[in-house]
Scaffold this motif. Sequence first.
Motif, mmCIF file in Angstrom:
data_model
loop_
_atom_site.group_PDB
_atom_site.id
_atom_site.type_symbol
_atom_site.label_atom_id
_atom_site.label_comp_id
_atom_site.label_asym_id
_atom_site.label_seq_id
_atom_site.Cartn_x
_atom_site.Cartn_y
_atom_site.Cartn_z
ATOM 1 N N PRO A 94 0.820 -1.218 0.000
ATOM 2 C CA PRO A 94 0.000 0.000 0.000
ATOM 3 C C PRO A 94 0.851 1.264 0.000
ATOM 4 O O PRO A 94 1.817 1.378 0.751
ATOM 5 C CB PRO A 94 -0.798 -0.121 1.295
ATOM 6 N N TYR A 95 0.465 2.201 -0.856
ATOM 7 C CA TYR A 95 1.113 3.511 -0.932
ATOM 8 C C TYR A 95 0.044 4.589 -0.922
ATOM 9 O O TYR A 95 -1.112 4.326 -1.266
ATOM 10 C CB TYR A 95 1.934 3.648 -2.225
ATOM 11 N N ALA A 96 0.464 5.791 -0.548
ATOM 12 C CA ALA A 96 -0.423 6.952 -0.585
ATOM 13 C C ALA A 96 0.285 8.076 -1.324
ATOM 14 O O ALA A 96 1.461 8.349 -1.066
ATOM 15 C CB ALA A 96 -0.779 7.396 0.827
ATOM 16 N N ALA A 97 -0.427 8.689 -2.244
ATOM 17 C CA ALA A 97 0.081 9.856 -2.962
ATOM 18 C C ALA A 97 -0.730 11.062 -2.527
ATOM 19 O O ALA A 97 -1.951 10.979 -2.401
ATOM 20 C CB ALA A 97 -0.045 9.653 -4.472
ATOM 21 N N GLU A 98 -0.042 12.151 -2.293
ATOM 22 C CA GLU A 98 -0.716 13.411 -1.981
ATOM 23 C C GLU A 98 -0.166 14.462 -2.933
ATOM 24 O O GLU A 98 1.046 14.580 -3.111
ATOM 25 C CB GLU A 98 -0.464 13.827 -0.538
ATOM 26 N N VAL A 99 -1.075 15.201 -3.568
ATOM 27 C CA VAL A 99 -0.690 16.209 -4.544
ATOM 28 C C VAL A 99 -1.417 17.506 -4.211
ATOM 29 O O VAL A 99 -2.625 17.501 -3.974
ATOM 30 C CB VAL A 99 -1.057 15.751 -5.982
ATOM 31 N N VAL A 100 -0.666 18.601 -4.196
ATOM 32 C CA VAL A 100 -1.228 19.941 -4.044
ATOM 33 C C VAL A 100 -0.785 20.710 -5.275
ATOM 34 O O VAL A 100 0.409 20.741 -5.597
ATOM 35 C CB VAL A 100 -0.734 20.632 -2.758
ATOM 36 N N ALA A 101 -1.757 21.314 -5.974
ATOM 37 C CA ALA A 101 -1.430 21.966 -7.240
ATOM 38 C C ALA A 101 -2.423 23.077 -7.543
ATOM 39 O O ALA A 101 -3.529 23.096 -7.000
ATOM 40 C CB ALA A 101 -1.477 20.941 -8.372
ATOM 41 N N PRO A 102 -2.032 23.964 -8.448
ATOM 42 C CA PRO A 102 -3.023 24.907 -8.964
ATOM 43 C C PRO A 102 -4.141 24.121 -9.645
ATOM 44 O O PRO A 102 -3.891 23.079 -10.261
ATOM 45 C CB PRO A 102 -2.237 25.732 -9.988
ATOM 46 N N GLN A 103 -5.365 24.590 -9.505
ATOM 47 C CA GLN A 103 -6.515 23.914 -10.111
ATOM 48 C C GLN A 103 -6.328 23.864 -11.630
ATOM 49 O O GLN A 103 -6.039 24.879 -12.248
ATOM 50 C CB GLN A 103 -7.798 24.657 -9.741
ATOM 51 N N GLN A 104 -6.434 22.659 -12.192
ATOM 52 C CA GLN A 104 -6.310 22.476 -13.634
ATOM 53 C C GLN A 104 -7.108 21.245 -14.037
ATOM 54 O O GLN A 104 -7.084 20.225 -13.351
ATOM 55 C CB GLN A 104 -4.846 22.368 -14.068
#
Length: 179
Positions: A94-104
């Motif tokens: 199991p892995y978790a990805a977290e992404v914070v980005a400008p809305q696109q």
Amino acid sequence: MPEIKKYLSIVAVGASRDKLARDLVDAVVQRGCEISECRITPLGDQFSAALLLSGNWSAMGKMESALPGLAEQLGLAIQSRHSRPAEPETAYRPYAAEVVAPQQTRLLGELLDFFAEQETRVVEISAQAYESGLTGAPMCTLHIALQVPLNHHPQTLRDAFMDICDDLHADGLLDPVKT
């Protein structure tokens, strides 16, 4: 001989109101079912719930029979399917990805394409759009639960993930889930 459990997946959506989650859970319990898995979350001004119910054939029959009346009583659209619990995935970690980005608009699709190319399985996605409190810029946060094949080298996957995040002008983390 032990009684065989039956499973029923239900998804419910409707106008949000106080105590709606409690009313739904009470209706399930009153019919002799157990909640094996549950996700309840607002979607805009709507209430949404996904539940995996378990119980004996009698409880499942009562629950299925009650769904149309329950939908009307609670003001929900409810769909159901016979189901079963997920099988353990021992060939994956199991892995978790977290992404914070400008809305696109292309962000989630690009990430899903990336994970498919890496032969990982996306298990769950949580996405939220918001305005930055500091700048007012339209932003989004994505949380993605993944299953990564045991034969994938973790650092190679992490490096490729950071490259796609850079291409998308996003900040990202990819870490194993410690349970």
